[in-house]
Design an enzyme around this catalytic site. Sequence first.
Site, PDB file in Angstrom:
ATOM      1  N   GLU A  37       4.950 -51.366 103.617  1.00 19.34           N
ATOM      2  CA  GLU A  37       4.388 -50.017 103.445  1.00 19.34           C
ATOM      3  C   GLU A  37       5.044 -49.301 102.279  1.00 19.34           C
ATOM      4  O   GLU A  37       6.264 -49.356 102.108  1.00 19.34           O
ATOM      5  CB  GLU A  37       4.589 -49.218 104.748  1.00 19.34           C
ATOM      6  CG  GLU A  37       3.442 -48.293 105.048  1.00 19.34           C
ATOM      7  CD  GLU A  37       2.142 -49.049 105.313  1.00 19.34           C
ATOM      8  OE1 GLU A  37       1.348 -49.193 104.353  1.00 19.34           O
ATOM      9  OE2 GLU A  37       1.915 -49.486 106.442  1.00 19.34           O
ATOM     10  N   HIS A  38       4.209 -48.678 101.477  1.00 21.76           N
ATOM     11  CA  HIS A  38       4.656 -47.939 100.287  1.00 21.76           C
ATOM     12  C   HIS A  38       5.355 -48.855  99.285  1.00 21.76           C
ATOM     13  O   HIS A  38       6.251 -48.438  98.572  1.00 21.76           O
ATOM     14  CB  HIS A  38       5.563 -46.752 100.678  1.00 21.76           C
ATOM     15  CG  HIS A  38       4.814 -45.738 101.489  1.00 21.76           C
ATOM     16  ND1 HIS A  38       3.907 -44.876 100.922  1.00 21.76           N
ATOM     17  CD2 HIS A  38       4.795 -45.491 102.820  1.00 21.76           C
ATOM     18  CE1 HIS A  38       3.373 -44.117 101.872  1.00 21.76           C
ATOM     19  NE2 HIS A  38       3.889 -44.489 103.044  1.00 21.76           N
ATOM     20  N   GLY A 120      -9.704 -40.919 107.896  1.00 19.46           N
ATOM     21  CA  GLY A 120      -8.459 -40.163 108.086  1.00 19.46           C
ATOM     22  C   GLY A 120      -7.500 -40.801 109.065  1.00 19.46           C
ATOM     23  O   GLY A 120      -6.588 -40.151 109.554  1.00 19.46           O
ATOM     24  N   LEU A 123      -6.574 -46.150 107.790  1.00 20.92           N
ATOM     25  CA  LEU A 123      -7.140 -47.499 107.848  1.00 20.92           C
ATOM     26  C   LEU A 123      -8.013 -47.786 106.632  1.00 20.92           C
ATOM     27  O   LEU A 123      -8.847 -48.667 106.638  1.00 20.92           O
ATOM     28  CB  LEU A 123      -7.931 -47.673 109.152  1.00 20.92           C
ATOM     29  CG  LEU A 123      -7.068 -47.486 110.409  1.00 20.92           C
ATOM     30  CD1 LEU A 123      -7.935 -47.385 111.656  1.00 20.92           C
ATOM     31  CD2 LEU A 123      -6.048 -48.617 110.555  1.00 20.92           C
ATOM     32  N   SER A 124      -7.795 -46.963 105.609  1.00 21.54           N
ATOM     33  CA  SER A 124      -8.405 -47.203 104.311  1.00 21.54           C
ATOM     34  C   SER A 124      -9.927 -47.097 104.315  1.00 21.54           C
ATOM     35  O   SER A 124     -10.628 -47.915 103.721  1.00 21.54           O
ATOM     36  CB  SER A 124      -7.972 -48.589 103.819  1.00 21.54           C
ATOM     37  OG  SER A 124      -8.303 -48.731 102.502  1.00 21.54           O
ATOM     38  N   SER A 125     -10.410 -46.050 104.973  1.00 17.66           N
ATOM     39  CA  SER A 125     -11.850 -45.798 104.911  1.00 17.66           C
ATOM     40  C   SER A 125     -12.267 -45.502 103.468  1.00 17.66           C
ATOM     41  O   SER A 125     -13.390 -45.815 103.071  1.00 17.66           O
ATOM     42  CB  SER A 125     -12.227 -44.623 105.820  1.00 17.66           C
ATOM     43  OG  SER A 125     -11.530 -43.459 105.422  1.00 17.66           O
ATOM     44  N   SER A 126     -11.358 -44.957 102.665  1.00 14.38           N
ATOM     45  CA  SER A 126     -11.742 -44.610 101.290  1.00 14.38           C
ATOM     46  C   SER A 126     -11.953 -45.858 100.436  1.00 14.38           C
ATOM     47  O   SER A 126     -12.931 -45.923  99.685  1.00 14.38           O
ATOM     48  CB  SER A 126     -10.720 -43.669 100.655  1.00 14.38           C
ATOM     49  OG  SER A 126      -9.442 -44.245 100.694  1.00 14.38           O
ATOM     50  N   GLU A 158     -10.351 -43.828  92.889  1.00 16.65           N
ATOM     51  CA  GLU A 158      -9.478 -43.082  93.797  1.00 16.65           C
ATOM     52  C   GLU A 158      -8.255 -42.518  93.067  1.00 16.65           C
ATOM     53  O   GLU A 158      -7.871 -41.368  93.286  1.00 16.65           O
ATOM     54  CB  GLU A 158      -9.033 -43.997  94.949  1.00 16.65           C
ATOM     55  CG  GLU A 158      -8.164 -43.274  95.964  1.00 16.65           C
ATOM     56  CD  GLU A 158      -8.249 -43.842  97.377  1.00 16.65           C
ATOM     57  OE1 GLU A 158      -8.986 -44.817  97.600  1.00 16.65           O
ATOM     58  OE2 GLU A 158      -7.560 -43.286  98.255  1.00 16.65           O
ATOM     59  N   ASP A 170      -5.150 -51.400  99.055  1.00 13.59           N
ATOM     60  CA  ASP A 170      -6.355 -51.216  99.869  1.00 13.59           C
ATOM     61  C   ASP A 170      -7.583 -51.836  99.199  1.00 13.59           C
ATOM     62  O   ASP A 170      -8.391 -52.501  99.842  1.00 13.59           O
ATOM     63  CB  ASP A 170      -6.598 -49.719 100.116  1.00 13.59           C
ATOM     64  CG  ASP A 170      -5.392 -49.049 100.764  1.00 13.59           C
ATOM     65  OD1 ASP A 170      -4.501 -49.776 101.237  1.00 13.59           O
ATOM     66  OD2 ASP A 170      -5.351 -47.809 100.786  1.00 13.59           O
TER      67      ASP A 170
END
Length: 380
Positions: A37-38, A120, A123-126, A158, A170
């Site tokens: 993560e990150h 939101g 889970l990387s909807s974007s 993005e 993502d």
Amino acid sequence: MTQGSPGRQATSLFTERFGSAPTALVSAPGRVNLIGEHLDYNGGPVLPIALERRTVVAAGHAPSWRAVSALDGELQGVDPNRLETGRWQAYLVGVIRAAARIGITLGGADLAVASTVPPGAGLSSSAALTVACARALAALAGRRTTPEELIEVAWVAEHDEVGVACGRMDQTVAVLARPGHALLFETATGVVTHHPFPLKVWVFETGVAHRLTGGGLNLRRQECETALGLVRERGLAVPRLADVPEGELPRLLRTIPVPWQLRLRHVVSETARTRAAAAAILARDWAGLGRLLFAGHQSLRQDYQSSCAEADLLVEASMQHGAWGARLTGAGWGGAVLALLPEGREARIVAEVQEAFRRSYGRVPQVWWTRAGSGARSER
Ligand code: GLA
């Protein structure tokens, strides 16, 4: 896709609103990051799987831009010259502009979107939306795109257009994922390897919506850049924060002040955990993998300070009731927790965790599971 799937939903929404059948029907998945993560903007490895949940875009030729989402059913005109952050159409505008940069130029299109990726929830909807849109526009323009081009268009949309300081994790998993496999992505070199990953991944939603454009991620990214500067001032000429050798940490931590020492410690320890997790997956050592996930959560909580009380409770309760491992996934400050649960004990653990959450927050969190799904694809 089956009856009631987002594919059918997007198709019927398109036909209903635009009065014809769509020309292109494409989909892309959300993701759950197992660990790493990150790290994608710090040059480290990441280890996500694609969800089986997907976003589908139905698209057709049109003289101007119009879009409708199954979420609210509102048909709206879209102006590529106006990007309003905070609305889902911003991502669409981002993709239109990013696609134009690689020569995919259309005067307009009709687009209908349906999704089973919760927005939101970390889970990387974007990325599911931007990758599916990018692929839909390429299909309308009759342009064959490479996976690298798709990743780049979605990322530019993005990062540069919407203004989220994200890395490329993502978009990469949304394009390249293979069913039944976790994807190890070495973000410094771009090397991707697929590791067989047969487990169910349980997802507990905190119900706390994170907003990436809200700044937490952008702030952490700046802090990591400052931390890299401080490391270099101390004589270590590393290209990226994830390249700091673990052995150098004690010396660096003694002189680098908070919060930068904490961010540095997370990035370096998470890099080691992620490589160890990839090895554990190859060895099918699920208990070992689980321990790494839990250690990763502690690091997010204490060092990266990107967790929230709801996520901490879900992780603690999962561990207490017998999970192999559990961890906040995605950018953080809300979103979702993933858990790996031993087969045969899943129902009991889930019930215990939900009950523990209900006792503290007076509501029962959404929970569901997924196996590793596939990357972007045409739906016919
Ligand atoms: C968000 C970003 C990703 C990644 C994660 C944290 O999902 O979009 O690029 O940085 O946060 O791992």
